[in-house]
Design a protein around this motif. Sequence first.
Motif, PDB file in Angstrom:
ATOM      1  N   UNK A  27      49.072  39.713  27.467  1.00 25.47           N
ATOM      2  CA  UNK A  27      48.014  40.658  27.105  1.00 25.47           C
ATOM      3  C   UNK A  27      47.092  40.090  26.032  1.00 25.47           C
ATOM      4  N   UNK A  28      47.624  39.362  25.076  1.00 26.86           N
ATOM      5  CA  UNK A  28      46.786  38.815  24.002  1.00 26.86           C
ATOM      6  C   UNK A  28      45.754  37.813  24.528  1.00 26.86           C
ATOM      7  N   UNK A  29      46.140  36.800  25.335  1.00 30.63           N
ATOM      8  CA  UNK A  29      45.115  35.896  25.865  1.00 30.63           C
ATOM      9  C   UNK A  29      44.101  36.592  26.766  1.00 30.63           C
ATOM     10  N   UNK A  30      44.547  37.580  27.544  1.00 29.65           N
ATOM     11  CA  UNK A  30      43.619  38.284  28.434  1.00 29.65           C
ATOM     12  C   UNK A  30      42.594  39.073  27.622  1.00 29.65           C
ATOM     13  N   UNK A  31      43.031  39.749  26.575  1.00 32.58           N
ATOM     14  CA  UNK A  31      42.108  40.512  25.732  1.00 32.58           C
ATOM     15  C   UNK A  31      41.165  39.574  24.985  1.00 32.58           C
ATOM     16  N   UNK A  32      41.666  38.446  24.534  1.00 37.03           N
ATOM     17  CA  UNK A  32      40.806  37.489  23.823  1.00 37.03           C
ATOM     18  C   UNK A  32      39.711  36.947  24.741  1.00 37.03           C
ATOM     19  N   UNK A  33      40.057  36.643  25.993  1.00 39.73           N
ATOM     20  CA  UNK A  33      39.063  36.158  26.949  1.00 39.73           C
ATOM     21  C   UNK A  33      38.052  37.260  27.258  1.00 39.73           C
ATOM     22  N   UNK A  34      38.535  38.490  27.395  1.00 40.56           N
ATOM     23  CA  UNK A  34      37.647  39.605  27.730  1.00 40.56           C
ATOM     24  C   UNK A  34      36.677  39.923  26.602  1.00 40.56           C
ATOM     25  N   UNK A  35      37.070  39.722  25.354  1.00 37.97           N
ATOM     26  CA  UNK A  35      36.203  40.047  24.222  1.00 37.97           C
ATOM     27  C   UNK A  35      35.319  38.892  23.776  1.00 37.97           C
ATOM     28  N   UNK A  36      35.633  37.675  24.197  1.00 36.69           N
ATOM     29  CA  UNK A  36      34.907  36.505  23.723  1.00 36.69           C
ATOM     30  C   UNK A  36      33.421  36.546  24.105  1.00 36.69           C
TER      31      UNK A  36
END
Length: 91
Positions: free
Chosen positions: A55-64
Amino acid sequence: MIYWYNIRNFSGISFIILFRNSAIDSIVLIGIIKENLKNKMELKEAISNGVYNRIRPIVMIALMAPLGLLPAALSTGMGSEIQKPLAIMRS
């Protein structure tokens, strides 16, 4: 705030990028779940463990991208009318 801009080529490109990111995220998540199932986890445990780990990498990619394009979406200077639809569609 809602903006009314014509959809241009840049806006179409941002739709493609958005769908690509969601497809990549889902492929990665399914891969982790399959790996967990191969390690003899139950289905419910495999899904929850896969989501917890990714979940952390997915959220980071989505917010970048939205955070990076925020200045372009809010700009009013010369040339901003070209890049603004891309930034708005992506944000």
